[in-house]
Motif scaffolding. Structure first.
Motif, PDB file in Angstrom:
ATOM      1  N   ALA A   1       0.834  -1.205   0.000  1.00 39.69           N
ATOM      2  CA  ALA A   1       0.000   0.000   0.000  1.00 39.69           C
ATOM      3  C   ALA A   1       0.868   1.253   0.000  1.00 39.69           C
ATOM      4  O   ALA A   1       0.623   2.206  -0.743  1.00 39.69           O
ATOM      5  CB  ALA A   1      -0.923  -0.004   1.210  1.00 39.69           C
ATOM      6  N   ILE A   2       1.908   1.249   0.851  1.00 36.49           N
ATOM      7  CA  ILE A   2       2.790   2.428   0.923  1.00 36.49           C
ATOM      8  C   ILE A   2       3.497   2.649  -0.412  1.00 36.49           C
ATOM      9  O   ILE A   2       3.540   3.763  -0.939  1.00 36.49           O
ATOM     10  CB  ILE A   2       3.811   2.254   2.066  1.00 36.49           C
TER      11      ILE A   2
ATOM     12  N   LEU B   1       1.206   3.994  -3.022  1.00 38.43           N
ATOM     13  CA  LEU B   1       0.989   5.437  -2.875  1.00 38.43           C
ATOM     14  C   LEU B   1       2.148   6.230  -3.476  1.00 38.43           C
ATOM     15  O   LEU B   1       1.953   7.215  -4.182  1.00 38.43           O
ATOM     16  CB  LEU B   1       0.835   5.799  -1.397  1.00 38.43           C
TER      17      LEU B   1
ATOM     18  N   VAL C   1       1.855   6.360  -7.107  1.00 42.10           N
ATOM     19  CA  VAL C   1       0.866   7.334  -7.567  1.00 42.10           C
ATOM     20  C   VAL C   1       1.507   8.720  -7.642  1.00 42.10           C
ATOM     21  O   VAL C   1       1.341   9.451  -8.615  1.00 42.10           O
ATOM     22  CB  VAL C   1      -0.351   7.376  -6.621  1.00 42.10           C
TER      23      VAL C   1
ATOM     24  N   ALA D   1      -2.252   2.339   6.642  1.00 41.66           N
ATOM     25  CA  ALA D   1      -1.703   2.410   5.277  1.00 41.66           C
ATOM     26  C   ALA D   1      -2.739   1.957   4.259  1.00 41.66           C
ATOM     27  O   ALA D   1      -2.932   2.597   3.228  1.00 41.66           O
ATOM     28  CB  ALA D   1      -0.448   1.551   5.168  1.00 41.66           C
TER      29      ALA D   1
ATOM     30  N   VAL E   1      -5.515   4.591   4.102  1.00 40.10           N
ATOM     31  CA  VAL E   1      -5.047   5.789   3.395  1.00 40.10           C
ATOM     32  C   VAL E   1      -4.950   5.516   1.899  1.00 40.10           C
ATOM     33  O   VAL E   1      -5.383   6.320   1.072  1.00 40.10           O
ATOM     34  CB  VAL E   1      -3.686   6.255   3.949  1.00 40.10           C
ATOM     35  N   ALA E   2      -4.399   4.353   1.545  1.00 48.44           N
ATOM     36  CA  ALA E   2      -4.237   4.030   0.128  1.00 48.44           C
ATOM     37  C   ALA E   2      -5.593   3.967  -0.566  1.00 48.44           C
ATOM     38  O   ALA E   2      -5.777   4.527  -1.648  1.00 48.44           O
ATOM     39  CB  ALA E   2      -3.495   2.711  -0.034  1.00 48.44           C
TER      40      ALA E   2
ATOM     41  N   ALA F   1      -7.111   7.502  -0.677  1.00 53.44           N
ATOM     42  CA  ALA F   1      -6.389   8.369  -1.612  1.00 53.44           C
ATOM     43  C   ALA F   1      -6.686   7.978  -3.057  1.00 53.44           C
ATOM     44  O   ALA F   1      -6.943   8.832  -3.898  1.00 53.44           O
ATOM     45  CB  ALA F   1      -4.892   8.304  -1.344  1.00 53.44           C
ATOM     46  N   LEU F   2      -6.673   6.682  -3.313  1.00 53.64           N
ATOM     47  CA  LEU F   2      -6.914   6.250  -4.694  1.00 53.64           C
ATOM     48  C   LEU F   2      -8.339   6.535  -5.137  1.00 53.64           C
ATOM     49  O   LEU F   2      -8.569   6.972  -6.265  1.00 53.64           O
ATOM     50  CB  LEU F   2      -6.608   4.759  -4.848  1.00 53.64           C
TER      51      LEU F   2
ATOM     52  N   ILE G   1       0.424  13.235  -1.095  1.00 56.71           N
ATOM     53  CA  ILE G   1       0.664  11.797  -0.954  1.00 56.71           C
ATOM     54  C   ILE G   1       2.024  11.545  -0.296  1.00 56.71           C
ATOM     55  O   ILE G   1       2.157  10.688   0.576  1.00 56.71           O
ATOM     56  CB  ILE G   1       0.567  11.113  -2.336  1.00 56.71           C
TER      57      ILE G   1
ATOM     58  N   VAL H   1       2.785   9.398   3.009  1.00 60.27           N
ATOM     59  CA  VAL H   1       3.760   8.308   3.017  1.00 60.27           C
ATOM     60  C   VAL H   1       4.813   8.561   4.102  1.00 60.27           C
ATOM     61  O   VAL H   1       5.246   7.631   4.793  1.00 60.27           O
ATOM     62  CB  VAL H   1       4.429   8.161   1.632  1.00 60.27           C
TER      63      VAL H   1
ATOM     64  N   THR I   1       0.803   2.506 -10.546  1.00 60.52           N
ATOM     65  CA  THR I   1       0.404   2.227  -9.165  1.00 60.52           C
ATOM     66  C   THR I   1       0.454   0.728  -8.873  1.00 60.52           C
ATOM     67  O   THR I   1       0.973   0.288  -7.852  1.00 60.52           O
ATOM     68  CB  THR I   1      -1.029   2.740  -8.932  1.00 60.52           C
TER      69      THR I   1
END
Ligand SMILES: Nc1ncnc2c1ncn2[C@@H]1O[C@H](COP(=O)(O)OP(=O)(O)OP(=O)(O)O)[C@@H](O)[C@H]1O
Ligand SMILES: [Mg+2]
Lengths: 306, 342, 237
Positions: free
Chosen positions: A20-21, A24, A27, A152, A155-156, A159-160, A207, A211, A250
């Motif tokens: 996931a990190i 990100l 991205v 994580a 958030v991922a 965010a996505l 992002i 991270v 990604t």
């Protein structure tokens, strides 16, 4: 003990977190590449700057939220400074020049960090305890899940989805997608170059800050080469996945993070010494077979431009 | 005509290197190290230039050929009686033989060239970012193997007790040899064809130039020269670890090349000397140096300043200090005119 | 009445090569002006200079009397000039509708946007019919219509077209020219770059013939039959 046997649920959960990190980070790199055709190597140092902010904030006794807020502020500000002072003057230059320029920036930021931390601290690193509680584990169904893993993933996903909405449903998102395929034509239609680029850099900065928080939570000792190696691995993942499209980039980032997580957990260290060689040999193989990226449709011209 | 052109293009950088060598010889032994380092950097950067500058394709792999050359030269020149103690796991073939200085340089060049050719066969079909990442993967693999495999070297440890034969004279001559070969190559048909593919790949292919073959040739030559430069490097320092010929030097040598001007030999030489010079000047300044007044910088400023200068040059003058052109008098005149108007 | 667009002794260079030399062209409000000439004459370069895509070396470009020099393409677009580029340059991965909506970026005001989109869709029915399709799967003629439609939703005062009939079947060429006639009726001023010399001369109020970077002839619709003069100008160097 066989390698396969060693991969258990625990391992997979940790690997998901790393995936996931890295996803990100991919991205962030992909967004800027889309509009600028620039591989920002200094992206890792944005994350480093965020990590140092967290570390110094915790030294100054700030609360966790204050520290995180400061981290976002610093990283976003630094992103914008980078765009104005480096990316903008170099926008029309060859991708090779731009890439090397971002090396120089990356090197510069690392040396500044080293200088500062040596001067203030007298040692090469500084602990960041504010967000360390994120590293604590909760037990779910017999598996120890560190809070940072859950954060994580959340958030991922957030965010996505947010990014997908922005790109898919808003005017400026449409303009960014257009600019990513054909910048000149987009500008001819009245799309402001500065606006889409600034937005892409800004989003990538947000992002990077997120991270920074996640990485600092899992490795709480911050040094000047913080995130450097992660950045390199993500970059490999992004190109192997296909840097031309945001989603393939990604996916590439996620895949390499996940793989790294699984392998780190599964292999005893004395067996894994030649693992990097095997992995990078695989990278070369993929690139030869699919130069535009593992997940990309066909061969594309953009990759040829560097 | 051809001769005068060759002379006017190759002589200035060669002269510059000779001047650095001569001036360096007049300094204290401690100072000399800085000059030698600068000259070895010239060799490394020019070797890199042969591929990157002529082809326009970025490679992060060239330092791995320097590493292979450096290790080959280093391991083979440590006296046999010392190897048993320092490199106990070494394969018998390597452990029981030692070669002299010159053969070690040639061996390093051969190793570098062969390794580069092997790598280039599949890799030179790639271009752009894919090529960049693939060459980077080569660097990673090479580093990994050199760092772990104790049959061929010290592994994670230090390769020490290597004869320090790269003095002022050898460093200067070594740099000159690399430059002469690089220049000779770029004036051949092959060199000109490769440069054509850099300017316009489609047009070059249309007139029948094989991009793959030309890149392969340059990559191999560059690999050989890198191996040679790596040997100069290990013989200058007298010891070697896998980390010395890895990421940092890769980035630094690329930055030197681009700062000088990636598309000319003159640019490669100027870039290497300018950045090394700045680096060692600031290194001195960190321990106090007198330039009319005493300049005393805090430790670590050196890296910051070098980074800042590289970033500044790239942003303000992306074609590098020399503009990526070979030395010529018109260039000098133009520069002067610009200065006057500025 | 002053000209809407005025090029005065325009000069554009690519390195040492002068692609456009001493070009003076005036386009008045409501006019259709043609610009014809052989390959490499400098027609596209002239349009690119107007849009701010290439820097000019000399002369001036004025829109309603104020200079466009040094303005980036997006600013020129927002001042009311829209270019339909050579080769259409639609975004193949975006839908037809998304392509059309990108044209809105060049508008000075958002009000009336939906009405204008409707009007443009009426002019080019395929743009409505294939709304949700990926633009890349449209035929060449349909893509050309989309490209013109996209330029029109910006509600430009001046429309620049770069060889809109290039590579199209004769029937589709008719469609394009009919659309241009309709655009003229709606009061949009047009500068039309074309290779179809006769047809353009007959269609436009006035046509400039360009060759080797210079204007060689100015023609009116009456000259459409005078192919000899045109041929002579085409091949003179
Ligand atoms: N980007 C460029 N760089 C260098 N030269 C160029 C560039 N674009 C055009 N030229 C040159 O400028 C001249 C004019 O080109 P331009 O594209 O304006 O011609 P044109 O009249 O539009 O031709 P066509 O009908 O083929 O489209 C040509 O000689 C061309 O080779
Ligand atoms: Mg044209």
């Amino acid at each position: 003990m066989t390698v396969i046997g060693a991969v258990d649920a625990q391992n997979l959960v940790d690997a998901l977190g790393l995936g996931a990190i890295y996803g990100l980070m991919a991205v962030g790199i992909g967004l800027v590449f889309g509009v600028l055709r620039l591989v920002n190597f200094a992206y890792g140092q944005l994350i480093m700057a965020g990590a140092f902010t967290l570390a110094y904030a915790s030294r100054a006794g700030w609360s966790t939220w204050q520290a995180i807020l400061a981290c976002f502020g610093v990283v976003i500000a630094l992103s914008l400074v980078m765009e104005v002072t480096v990316f903008r003057p170099l926008r029309t230059r060859s991708p090779a020049v731009m890439l090397v320029a971002t090396f120089a920036v990356s090197f510069l930021l690392q040396s500044i960090a080293l200088l500062v931390v040596l001067k203030v601290q007298g040692q090469v690193g500084i602990p960041a305890s504010t967000v360390a509680q994120l590293a604590q584990a909760v037990t779910i169904g017999g598996v120890d899940v560190r809070k940072v893993t859950i954060v994580a993933l959340v958030v991922a996903i957030v965010a996505l989805s947010g990014l997908a909405l922005l790109l898919g449903k808003t005017t400026v998102g449409l303009q960014m997608r257009a600019a990513a395929t054909d910048f000149t034509t987009a500008r001819l239609l009245g799309v402001s170059a500065n606006r889409v680029i600034t937005l892409a850099v800004l989003l990538a900065g947000v992002i990077a800050a997120a991270v920074a928080v996640l990485l600092t939570a899992s490795q709480s000792y911050v040094t000047s080469d913080f995130a450097l190696h992660d950045m390199i691995i993500v970059l490999v993942g992004v190109v192997v996945g296909g840097i031309d499209r945001l989603w393939t980039a990604t996916l590439g980032g996620f895949a390499i993070g996940f793989t790294r997580g699984v392998i780190n957990g599964a292999l005893p260290t004395d067996k894994s010494v030649y693992l990097p060689s095997a992995l990078f040999a695989l990278v070369i193989l993929v690139l030869i077979l699919r130069p535009a990226g593992l997940f990309a449709g066909g061969r594309s011209s953009v990759v040829d431009r560097v | 005509m051809r001769w005068t052109r060759s002379l006017s293009e190759l002589a200035p950088p060669a002269l510059l290197v000779v001047v650095v060598g001569v001036v360096g010889s007049g300094t204290s032994p401690a100072r000399q190290i800085d000059f030698q380092t600068a000259l070895v950097s010239v060799a490394i950067v020019v070797a890199l230039y042969v591929f990157v500058g002529n082809s326009g394709v970025l490679s992060f792999g060239q330092i791995s050929f320097a590493a292979v050359g450096g290790y080959a030269a280093g391991v083979m020149t440590v006296p046999v009686e010392l190897k048993v103690g320092t490199l106990p796991a070494l394969a018998p073939l390597l452990r029981d033989h030692t070669i002299g200085n010159l053969p070690s340089l040639l061996l390093a060049a051969a190793f570098g060239a062969v390794y580069a050719a092997l790598v280039a066969l599949p890799l030179m079909r790639l271009s752009g970012l894919a090529a960049g990442i693939a060459t980077f993967a080569v660097l990673e693999i090479t580093h990994n193997i050199l760092h772990e495999w104790t049959k061929i070297g010290p592994g994670a440890g230090v390769l020490s007790l290597v004869p320090e034969t790269t003095g002022m004279l050898q460093a200067t001559l070594g740099a000159l040899v690399v430059m002469a070969i690089a220049y000779g190559y770029q004036r051949t048909r092959f060199g000109r064809q490769l440069r054509a593919t850099r300017e316009d790949p489609a047009a070059a292919q249309a007139v029948g130039i094989s991009v793959h073959r030309q890149r392969l040739i340059a990559f191999t030559l560059s690999g050989g020269l890198s191996g040679f430069a790596g040997a100069l490097y290990v013989h200058q320092i007298g010891s070697l670890t896998a980390d010395q010929l890895y990421l940092e030097l890769t980035f630094l040598s690329l930055a030197m090349l681009v700062v000088g001007g990636a598309t000319s030999l003159w640019g490669a030489v100027v870039g290497a000397l300018a950045v090394s010079g700045l680096d060692s000047f600031l290194g001195q300044a960190e321990s106090g140096v007198n330039i009319g007044f005493t300049l005393n910088l805090p430790t670590g400023t050196r890296l910051v300043a070098v980074g800042a200068v590289m970033a500044l040059v790239l942003v303000l003058r992306p074609t590098g200090i020399t503009g990526g052109r070979e030395f010529s008098l018109t260039w000098l005149r133009q520069l002067r005119r610009k200065e006057r108007t500025a | 009445m002053t000209a809407l667009l005025e090029l005065d002794e325009l000069e554009v260079r690519y390195g040492a090569v002068a692609a456009v030399r001493d070009v003076s062209i005036g386009v008045k409000e409501g006019e259709i002006v043609g610009l014809i000439g052989p390959n490499g004459a400098g027609k596209s370069t002239t349009l690119h200079a107007i849009m701010g895509l290439v820097p000019t070396k000399g002369g001036s470009i004025r829109l309603r009397g104020s200079t466009l020099a040094g303005k980036p393409p997006e600013s020129v677009a927002r001042l009311g000039i829209a270019l339909v580029p050579e080769g259409r340059r639609i975004f193949p991965q975006l839908t037809v509708d998304e392509n059309l909506r990108l044209g809105l970026a060049g508008r000075r005001s958002r009000s009336g946007a939906e009405e204008d989109i409707d009007a443009v869709q009426e002019l080019f029915p395929i743009v409505r019919e294939f709304r949700r399709r990926q633009a890349g799967v449209l035929s060449g003629g349909q893509q050309q219509q989309l490209a013109i439609a996209r330029a029109l939703v910006a509600k430009p005062d001046l429309l620049l077209l770069d060889e809109p009939s290039l590579g199209l079947a004769p029937k589709i060429v008719d469609v394009v020219f009919e659309a241009l006639a309709e655009i003229r009726r709606r009061g949009v001023t047009v500068l039309l770059v074309e290779q179809r010399a006769q047809r353009t001369v007959a269609f436009a109020d006035r046509t400039y013939l360009m060759s080797n970077g210079e204007i060689r002839l100015t023609l009116t619709p009456d000259d459409a039959g005078d192919t000899d003069r045109m041929v002579a100008a085409y091949f003179a160097s």
